[in-house]
Design a protein around this motif. Structure first.
Motif, PDB file in Angstrom:
ATOM      1  N   LYS A  74       0.835  -1.210   0.000  1.00  0.00           N
ATOM      2  CA  LYS A  74       0.000   0.000   0.000  1.00  0.00           C
ATOM      3  C   LYS A  74       0.867   1.257   0.000  1.00  0.00           C
ATOM      4  O   LYS A  74       0.601   2.228  -0.724  1.00  0.00           O
ATOM      5  N   LEU A  75       1.934   1.233   0.800  1.00  0.00           N
ATOM      6  CA  LEU A  75       2.816   2.390   0.886  1.00  0.00           C
ATOM      7  C   LEU A  75       3.592   2.588  -0.406  1.00  0.00           C
ATOM      8  O   LEU A  75       3.831   3.727  -0.838  1.00  0.00           O
ATOM      9  N   THR A  76       3.988   1.497  -1.054  1.00  0.00           N
ATOM     10  CA  THR A  76       4.689   1.601  -2.335  1.00  0.00           C
ATOM     11  C   THR A  76       3.801   2.235  -3.394  1.00  0.00           C
ATOM     12  O   THR A  76       4.239   3.120  -4.156  1.00  0.00           O
ATOM     13  N   LEU A  77       2.542   1.797  -3.450  1.00  0.00           N
ATOM     14  CA  LEU A  77       1.596   2.378  -4.401  1.00  0.00           C
ATOM     15  C   LEU A  77       1.367   3.863  -4.119  1.00  0.00           C
ATOM     16  O   LEU A  77       1.302   4.683  -5.046  1.00  0.00           O
ATOM     17  N   HIS A  78       1.280   4.196  -2.831  1.00  0.00           N
ATOM     18  CA  HIS A  78       1.099   5.604  -2.476  1.00  0.00           C
ATOM     19  C   HIS A  78       2.333   6.424  -2.861  1.00  0.00           C
ATOM     20  O   HIS A  78       2.209   7.562  -3.351  1.00  0.00           O
ATOM     21  N   ALA A  79       3.515   5.857  -2.635  1.00  0.00           N
ATOM     22  CA  ALA A  79       4.750   6.562  -3.006  1.00  0.00           C
ATOM     23  C   ALA A  79       4.816   6.800  -4.505  1.00  0.00           C
ATOM     24  O   ALA A  79       5.215   7.882  -4.964  1.00  0.00           O
ATOM     25  N   LEU A  80       4.417   5.807  -5.293  1.00  0.00           N
ATOM     26  CA  LEU A  80       4.404   5.972  -6.750  1.00  0.00           C
ATOM     27  C   LEU A  80       3.372   7.018  -7.169  1.00  0.00           C
ATOM     28  O   LEU A  80       3.615   7.815  -8.087  1.00  0.00           O
ATOM     29  N   HIS A  81       2.246   7.016  -6.511  1.00  0.00           N
ATOM     30  CA  HIS A  81       1.183   7.974  -6.840  1.00  0.00           C
ATOM     31  C   HIS A  81       1.604   9.406  -6.546  1.00  0.00           C
ATOM     32  O   HIS A  81       1.210  10.348  -7.245  1.00  0.00           O
ATOM     33  N   GLU A  82       2.438   9.582  -5.484  1.00  0.00           N
ATOM     34  CA  GLU A  82       2.911  10.914  -5.100  1.00  0.00           C
ATOM     35  C   GLU A  82       4.341  11.168  -5.562  1.00  0.00           C
ATOM     36  O   GLU A  82       4.962  12.144  -5.128  1.00  0.00           O
ATOM     37  N   ASN A  83       4.858  10.335  -6.418  1.00  0.00           N
ATOM     38  CA  ASN A  83       6.280  10.319  -6.751  1.00  0.00           C
ATOM     39  C   ASN A  83       6.821  11.680  -7.211  1.00  0.00           C
ATOM     40  O   ASN A  83       6.203  12.394  -7.998  1.00  0.00           O
ATOM     41  N   ASN A  84       8.012  12.016  -6.684  1.00  0.00           N
ATOM     42  CA  ASN A  84       8.772  13.156  -7.206  1.00  0.00           C
ATOM     43  C   ASN A  84      10.267  12.825  -7.264  1.00  0.00           C
ATOM     44  O   ASN A  84      11.101  13.715  -7.342  1.00  0.00           O
ATOM     45  N   VAL A  85      10.579  11.516  -7.181  1.00  0.00           N
ATOM     46  CA  VAL A  85      11.966  11.066  -7.249  1.00  0.00           C
ATOM     47  C   VAL A  85      12.417  11.128  -8.711  1.00  0.00           C
ATOM     48  O   VAL A  85      11.774  10.529  -9.581  1.00  0.00           O
ATOM     49  N   PRO A  86      13.503  11.824  -9.005  1.00  0.00           N
ATOM     50  CA  PRO A  86      13.897  12.073 -10.406  1.00  0.00           C
ATOM     51  C   PRO A  86      14.100  10.818 -11.246  1.00  0.00           C
ATOM     52  O   PRO A  86      13.754  10.804 -12.433  1.00  0.00           O
ATOM     53  N   PHE A  87      14.668   9.751 -10.672  1.00  0.00           N
ATOM     54  CA  PHE A  87      14.982   8.576 -11.479  1.00  0.00           C
ATOM     55  C   PHE A  87      13.803   7.607 -11.598  1.00  0.00           C
ATOM     56  O   PHE A  87      13.949   6.514 -12.139  1.00  0.00           O
TER      57      PHE A  87
ATOM     58  N   ASN B 139      10.149   7.485 -13.269  1.00  0.00           N
ATOM     59  CA  ASN B 139       9.179   8.144 -14.155  1.00  0.00           C
ATOM     60  C   ASN B 139       9.495   9.619 -14.366  1.00  0.00           C
ATOM     61  O   ASN B 139       8.583  10.468 -14.420  1.00  0.00           O
ATOM     62  N   ASP B 140      10.807   9.923 -14.434  1.00  0.00           N
ATOM     63  CA  ASP B 140      11.261  11.308 -14.653  1.00  0.00           C
ATOM     64  C   ASP B 140      10.716  12.274 -13.600  1.00  0.00           C
ATOM     65  O   ASP B 140      10.457  13.448 -13.873  1.00  0.00           O
ATOM     66  N   GLY B 141      10.535  11.759 -12.382  1.00  0.00           N
ATOM     67  CA  GLY B 141      10.084  12.624 -11.290  1.00  0.00           C
ATOM     68  C   GLY B 141       8.602  12.934 -11.308  1.00  0.00           C
ATOM     69  O   GLY B 141       8.139  13.768 -10.528  1.00  0.00           O
ATOM     70  N   GLN B 142       7.853  12.266 -12.173  1.00  0.00           N
ATOM     71  CA  GLN B 142       6.412  12.505 -12.276  1.00  0.00           C
ATOM     72  C   GLN B 142       5.640  11.398 -11.549  1.00  0.00           C
ATOM     73  O   GLN B 142       6.090  10.261 -11.465  1.00  0.00           O
ATOM     74  N   PRO B 143       4.442  11.731 -11.013  1.00  0.00           N
ATOM     75  CA  PRO B 143       3.612  10.708 -10.379  1.00  0.00           C
ATOM     76  C   PRO B 143       3.290   9.574 -11.338  1.00  0.00           C
ATOM     77  O   PRO B 143       3.082   9.791 -12.536  1.00  0.00           O
ATOM     78  N   VAL B 144       3.271   8.355 -10.812  1.00  0.00           N
ATOM     79  CA  VAL B 144       2.976   7.172 -11.613  1.00  0.00           C
ATOM     80  C   VAL B 144       1.491   6.843 -11.443  1.00  0.00           C
ATOM     81  O   VAL B 144       1.005   6.744 -10.318  1.00  0.00           O
TER      82      VAL B 144
END
Length: 365
Positions: free
Chosen positions: A273-286, A288-293
């Motif tokens: 659940k936390l991984t999915l939330h992290a991807l949904h809120e993603n801003n990590v550059p490497f 999805n180019d720092g974009q939410p998944v």
């Protein structure tokens, strides 16, 4: 979730008041609680926790109410698992039952303070760095694996000796420590010298255990809600009443053989659940180019369903299998085929010689 300052202060006052009430009640009448007394108080604390969750749902919305309930259930399940370690510490140090309440109360107070500090730090980090969700997810997957590994190992809870840990041995070498308890005192005098009592070492062991428990519980609760108020209250109300729960289910702890398996499932689920939330809120550059998944997120009702269902299945399976094993062991002990040869004469000789059979010595240790 906008929580006014006065609500924070009122909640803290209630939590502190309940702790003080417990301390005062114990200090006025130190004793080993009866099963009936423990059941009544445990039911009362659980009712207060559930009513608080209903209040959150009524005044702040059932999304937040559900997050609190899921967090409280998870923390309560973790706290029951933690009781195994408390039981080990009590047994290792041979804490008199009449004083075990005080140890538990101090442990609960330390745990609330430590988790409050972790929550404050965690909330600030999450606010600044979304990437911490990935770290929390990794921690949860590692904790889930640790639970499974512990469950698969043989009798880890019985083999550990908290009283012989490296830190406790170091404390004994550095600080003068007595070998006997002096009531519930932490310091005593022997031949005019001030010495720490074993009770002080028990408190040290409990405090270190609480620190490790905080590392376990905080990533799990932040995986269910990121609201600091809900994180704190779920932890606090899960810990309050732990003293009574210890005496209520003390005899059942060894029968909850699948609790670790259930907790592993819950922690792994929260990790997903936390991984999915992290991807949904993603801003990590490497990533999805720092974009939410665009990934689906786990709704709170599903979290509640998985957590409650897993706890129920683990508890029922544990009790059923434990009962069958106990019945099988009883049948085996009663069977004349497994009974040993008649050794009445040897037993009498052993007793007359003042020797204790090895099984008895192991029990008395």
């Amino acid at each position: 979730m906008n929580v006014p300052l006065w609500v924070w202060l009122a909640t803290l006052a209630v939590v502190v008041g309940m702790l003080v009430f417990d301390f005062v009640g114990h200090a006025r009448d130190p004793h080993e609680p009866t099963l009936r007394e423990s059941a009544i108080w445990s039911a009362g604390y659980i009712a207060i926790a559930l009513l608080f969750g209903v209040g959150v749902g009524v005044f702040s919305g059932w999304q937040y109410g559900g997050e609190y309930m899921a967090g409280w259930l998870t923390e309560k399940a973790l706290s029951v698992d933690n009781l195994f370690v408390f039981l080990l510490i009590m047994t290792s140090f041979a804490v008199p039952k009449v004083h075990q309440q005080k140890v538990l109360l101090i442990g609960i107070a330390i745990a609330i303070v430590m988790r409050g500090a972790f929550i404050a730090v965690g909330a600030v980090i999450i606010e600044q760095f979304v990437a911490v969700f990935y770290l929390f997810a990794v921690i949860l997957f590692w904790l889930a694996w640790s639970q499974i590994r512990e469950a698969m190992s043989s009798d880890d809870h019985e083999q550990a000796d908290a009283g012989d840990s490296k830190l406790i041995r170091l404390v004994r070498r550095v600080l003068p420590t007595s070998t006997e308890y002096d009531g519930a005192k932490l310091v005593t005098r022997v031949d005019g010298k001030r010495l720490l009592t074993p009770m002080a070492l028990v408190i040290v062991a409990i405090g270190l255990t609480d620190l490790l428990f905080a590392f376990d519980s905080i990533p799990a609760i932040f995986g269910l809600t990121q609201e600091p108020f809900l994180v704190f209250t779920a932890n606090a109300f899960a810990l309050l009443g732990l003293r009574q729960l210890y005496f209520l289910i003390g005899g059942l702890l060894e029968r909850l053989i699948y609790l670790a398996h259930g907790l592993a499932v819950i922690l792994a689920f929260i990790g997903v659940k936390l991984t999915l939330h992290a991807l949904h809120e993603n801003n990590v550059p490497f990533i999805n180019d720092g974009q939410p998944v665009p990934v689906p997120e786990v709704p709170i009702w599903l979290s509640l369903l998985v957590i409650t269902g897993t706890i129920a299945v683990a508890a029922v399976a544990s009790l059923v299998v434990s009962r069958r094993r106990a019945a099988a062991a009883g049948d085996g002990a009663a069977s004349p085929e497994v009974a040993g040869p008649d050794t009445d004469g040897a037993d009498d000789a052993t007793v007359d010689a003042g020797q204790i059979p090895s099984t008895t010595r192991a029990t008395e240790k």
